[in-house]
Design a protein around this motif. Structure first.
Motif, PDB file in Angstrom:
ATOM      1  N   PRO A   1       0.850  -1.490  -0.155  1.00 43.74           N
ATOM      2  CA  PRO A   1       0.211   0.132   0.404  1.00 43.74           C
ATOM      3  C   PRO A   1       0.851   1.004   0.408  1.00 43.74           C
ATOM      4  N   THR A   2       2.011   1.167   0.469  1.00 42.34           N
ATOM      5  CA  THR A   2       2.733   2.359   0.472  1.00 42.34           C
ATOM      6  C   THR A   2       3.496   2.725  -0.978  1.00 42.34           C
ATOM      7  N   TYR A   3       3.832   1.039  -1.685  1.00 38.98           N
ATOM      8  CA  TYR A   3       3.831   2.148  -3.563  1.00 38.98           C
ATOM      9  C   TYR A   3       3.371   2.432  -3.901  1.00 38.98           C
ATOM     10  N   ALA A   4       2.138   1.651  -3.428  1.00 37.47           N
ATOM     11  CA  ALA A   4       0.558   1.371  -4.589  1.00 37.47           C
ATOM     12  C   ALA A   4       0.331   3.808  -4.172  1.00 37.47           C
ATOM     13  N   LYS A   5       0.704   3.667  -2.726  1.00 37.63           N
ATOM     14  CA  LYS A   5       0.046   5.302  -2.822  1.00 37.63           C
ATOM     15  C   LYS A   5       1.563   6.489  -2.767  1.00 37.63           C
ATOM     16  N   LEU A   6       2.352   6.350  -2.678  1.00 34.50           N
ATOM     17  CA  LEU A   6       3.671   6.648  -3.089  1.00 34.50           C
ATOM     18  C   LEU A   6       4.286   6.624  -4.558  1.00 34.50           C
ATOM     19  N   GLY A   7       4.117   5.594  -5.085  1.00 26.93           N
ATOM     20  CA  GLY A   7       4.000   4.984  -6.791  1.00 26.93           C
ATOM     21  C   GLY A   7       3.537   6.032  -6.924  1.00 26.93           C
ATOM     22  N   PRO A   8       1.826   6.022  -7.320  1.00 21.17           N
ATOM     23  CA  PRO A   8       1.213   7.102  -8.103  1.00 21.17           C
ATOM     24  C   PRO A   8       1.297   8.354  -7.939  1.00 21.17           C
ATOM     25  N   LEU A   9       1.460   8.996  -6.409  1.00 20.71           N
ATOM     26  CA  LEU A   9       1.096  10.240  -6.035  1.00 20.71           C
ATOM     27  C   LEU A   9       2.602  10.653  -6.261  1.00 20.71           C
ATOM     28  N   THR A  10       4.211   9.836  -6.265  1.00 22.98           N
ATOM     29  CA  THR A  10       5.192  10.774  -7.326  1.00 22.98           C
ATOM     30  C   THR A  10       4.990  10.646  -8.409  1.00 22.98           C
ATOM     31  N   VAL A  11       4.289   9.627  -9.273  1.00 24.18           N
ATOM     32  CA  VAL A  11       3.815  10.293 -10.378  1.00 24.18           C
ATOM     33  C   VAL A  11       2.791  10.998 -10.905  1.00 24.18           C
ATOM     34  N   LEU A  12       2.175  11.255 -10.248  1.00 27.05           N
ATOM     35  CA  LEU A  12       0.635  12.278 -10.174  1.00 27.05           C
ATOM     36  C   LEU A  12       1.824  13.807 -10.006  1.00 27.05           C
ATOM     37  N   MET A  13       2.141  13.673  -9.040  1.00 26.62           N
ATOM     38  CA  MET A  13       3.027  14.934  -8.551  1.00 26.62           C
ATOM     39  C   MET A  13       4.025  15.875  -9.433  1.00 26.62           C
ATOM     40  N   PHE A  14       4.873  14.929  -9.803  1.00 29.42           N
ATOM     41  CA  PHE A  14       5.585  15.173 -10.916  1.00 29.42           C
ATOM     42  C   PHE A  14       5.134  15.634 -12.288  1.00 29.42           C
ATOM     43  N   LEU A  15       4.197  14.916 -12.887  1.00 31.39           N
ATOM     44  CA  LEU A  15       3.698  15.055 -13.775  1.00 31.39           C
ATOM     45  C   LEU A  15       2.582  16.087 -13.148  1.00 31.39           C
ATOM     46  N   PHE A  16       1.901  16.142 -13.126  1.00 32.30           N
ATOM     47  CA  PHE A  16       1.177  18.146 -12.643  1.00 32.30           C
ATOM     48  C   PHE A  16       2.467  18.863 -12.771  1.00 32.30           C
ATOM     49  N   LEU A  17       3.020  18.629 -11.812  1.00 36.06           N
ATOM     50  CA  LEU A  17       4.419  19.675 -11.643  1.00 36.06           C
ATOM     51  C   LEU A  17       5.451  20.312 -12.606  1.00 36.06           C
ATOM     52  N   GLU A  18       4.976  19.145 -13.179  1.00 31.55           N
ATOM     53  CA  GLU A  18       5.799  19.160 -14.847  1.00 31.55           C
ATOM     54  C   GLU A  18       4.414  19.993 -16.108  1.00 31.55           C
ATOM     55  N   GLN A  19       3.166  19.562 -15.955  1.00 36.41           N
ATOM     56  CA  GLN A  19       2.585  20.289 -16.709  1.00 36.41           C
ATOM     57  C   GLN A  19       1.993  22.318 -16.120  1.00 36.41           C
ATOM     58  N   TRP A  20       2.480  22.464 -15.192  1.00 34.41           N
ATOM     59  CA  TRP A  20       2.023  23.553 -14.677  1.00 34.41           C
ATOM     60  C   TRP A  20       3.650  24.717 -14.487  1.00 34.41           C
ATOM     61  N   ASN A  21       4.721  23.506 -14.821  1.00 30.74           N
ATOM     62  CA  ASN A  21       5.644  24.367 -15.027  1.00 30.74           C
ATOM     63  C   ASN A  21       5.795  25.025 -16.809  1.00 30.74           C
ATOM     64  N   ALA A  22       5.194  23.257 -17.371  1.00 30.40           N
ATOM     65  CA  ALA A  22       4.907  24.224 -18.860  1.00 30.40           C
ATOM     66  C   ALA A  22       3.985  25.649 -19.311  1.00 30.40           C
ATOM     67  N   LEU A  23       3.242  25.468 -18.804  1.00 32.63           N
ATOM     68  CA  LEU A  23       1.999  25.964 -18.926  1.00 32.63           C
ATOM     69  C   LEU A  23       2.129  27.835 -18.686  1.00 32.63           C
ATOM     70  N   TYR A  24       3.377  27.549 -17.646  1.00 32.79           N
ATOM     71  CA  TYR A  24       4.411  29.163 -17.432  1.00 32.79           C
ATOM     72  C   TYR A  24       4.930  29.048 -18.125  1.00 32.79           C
ATOM     73  N   TYR A  25       5.220  28.106 -18.881  1.00 37.78           N
ATOM     74  CA  TYR A  25       6.644  28.780 -20.434  1.00 37.78           C
ATOM     75  C   TYR A  25       5.899  29.249 -21.078  1.00 37.78           C
ATOM     76  N   ARG A  26       4.103  28.555 -21.859  1.00 40.46           N
ATOM     77  CA  ARG A  26       3.802  29.022 -23.041  1.00 40.46           C
ATOM     78  C   ARG A  26       3.220  30.626 -22.863  1.00 40.46           C
ATOM     79  N   LEU A  27       2.813  30.625 -20.933  1.00 38.86           N
ATOM     80  CA  LEU A  27       2.578  31.604 -20.838  1.00 38.86           C
ATOM     81  C   LEU A  27       3.319  32.984 -21.102  1.00 38.86           C
ATOM     82  N   THR A  28       4.395  32.819 -20.806  1.00 37.10           N
ATOM     83  CA  THR A  28       5.357  33.871 -21.061  1.00 37.10           C
ATOM     84  C   THR A  28       6.321  33.883 -21.554  1.00 37.10           C
ATOM     85  N   GLU A  29       6.626  32.969 -22.844  1.00 35.48           N
ATOM     86  CA  GLU A  29       7.337  32.905 -23.637  1.00 35.48           C
ATOM     87  C   GLU A  29       6.565  33.129 -24.679  1.00 35.48           C
TER      88      GLU A  29
END
Length: 289
Positions: free
Chosen positions: A261-289
């Protein structure tokens, strides 16, 4: 985790994007986190299987039982993850601007520092989260029945003293330094190593996150179970006392109880967290460049 050729994202946005990404991720994986916490709180006589833990929650609390403590989990992400990802990205950007791309050991150190700072900031929410997710395993007459995270924080302060909100802070910081050195350092290194082969994009972020989540689960579980027991203890036991007790009464392998259950939480959480983070970062660059 931003592109070193681009102008760094403003420091305050690193914190905002980090917190939002963590909150979005935990909303998906909260049930696995609750199961993991319940298993970690079982003593040597508890039924330690994932299936029995899940069936017990369903039988006694229903589907909603898997989301107990969600408000505390969200508040924890708003404090802990906001701080740790913001500090990590800010320190990474600073180091890169001064000395170039950081080496893997430097990334581990930066991740450790960021985790320690974030954990201290988020400790009150951590205490509330452990209390709220553990509540359902207690007999009805012993349950605290907190309404939400703010009710939990207020009642803990009023009934047990404000110092209780820092219960297990040392254990929390220790765990966070280990977790973040593994999670943030490994993700950043895997992303860098795979970039030339896979190319930037969601597939790269996904694979780097899977590698990060697996390594983080393995190295963090022993300190995580100690932290959980310390924060749920009514006697204020120390880390070494809890660690010694687990090994003597339950065996060394009990330190990895709840791996699935730890990996069932931490694995997807890590995936989702970094996917969301990368998309927020990409959105910032799209709006500012």
């Amino acid at each position: 985790m931003g592109d070193k050729k681009r102008k760094p994202i403003p420091g305050w946005l690193n914190f905002v994007f980090g917190g939002l990404s963590g909150m979005m991720g935990i909303s998906v994986v909260q049930p696995a986190d609750l199961v993991k916490t319940r298993m970690q709180l079982m003593g040597p006589k508890g039924d330690k299987s994932v299936i029995s833990t899940i069936s017990g929650i369903l039988k006694n609390e229903g589907i909603s039982g898997f989301y107990k403590g969600l408000s505390a989990a969200l508040f924890r992400q708003a404090t802990y993850t906001t701080s740790r990802l913001g500090v990590f990205n800010s320190l990474n950007d600073f180091y890169s601007s001064m000395y170039g791309v950081p080496s893997f050991p430097v990334k581990l150190v930066v991740g450790s520092v960021a985790g320690g700072i974030g954990a201290f900031v988020g400790n009150p929410a951590e205490v509330a989260l452990i209390r709220m997710t553990a509540d359902g395993r207690l007999p009805p007459e012993q349950r605290r029945n907190y309404n939400n995270v703010f009710n939990a924080l207020a009642r803990i302060s009023r009934e047990e003293g404000r110092a209780m909100l820092l219960r297990g802070a040392t254990a929390t910081v220790t765990r966070a330094m280990v977790v973040n050195a593994a999670q943030l350092g490994t993700y950043s290194q895997a992303r860098e190593q795979l970039l030339s082969t896979i190319g930037d994009g969601i597939i790269l972020h996904f694979i780097a996150s899977l590698i990060s989540g697996l390594s983080t689960t393995f190295v963090s579980l022993p300190v995580d179970i100690v932290k959980t027991r310390v924060q749920n203890s009514a006697k204020g036991l120390g880390q070494l006392q809890v660690l010694r007790s687990i090994i003597q009464q339950e065996g060394v392998f009990a330190l990895w109880r709840g791996f699935i259950p730890t990996y069932a939480k931490l694995g997807p959480l890590t995936v989702l967290m970094f996917l969301f983070l990368e998309q927020w970062n990409a959105l910032y660059y799209r709006l500012t460049e």
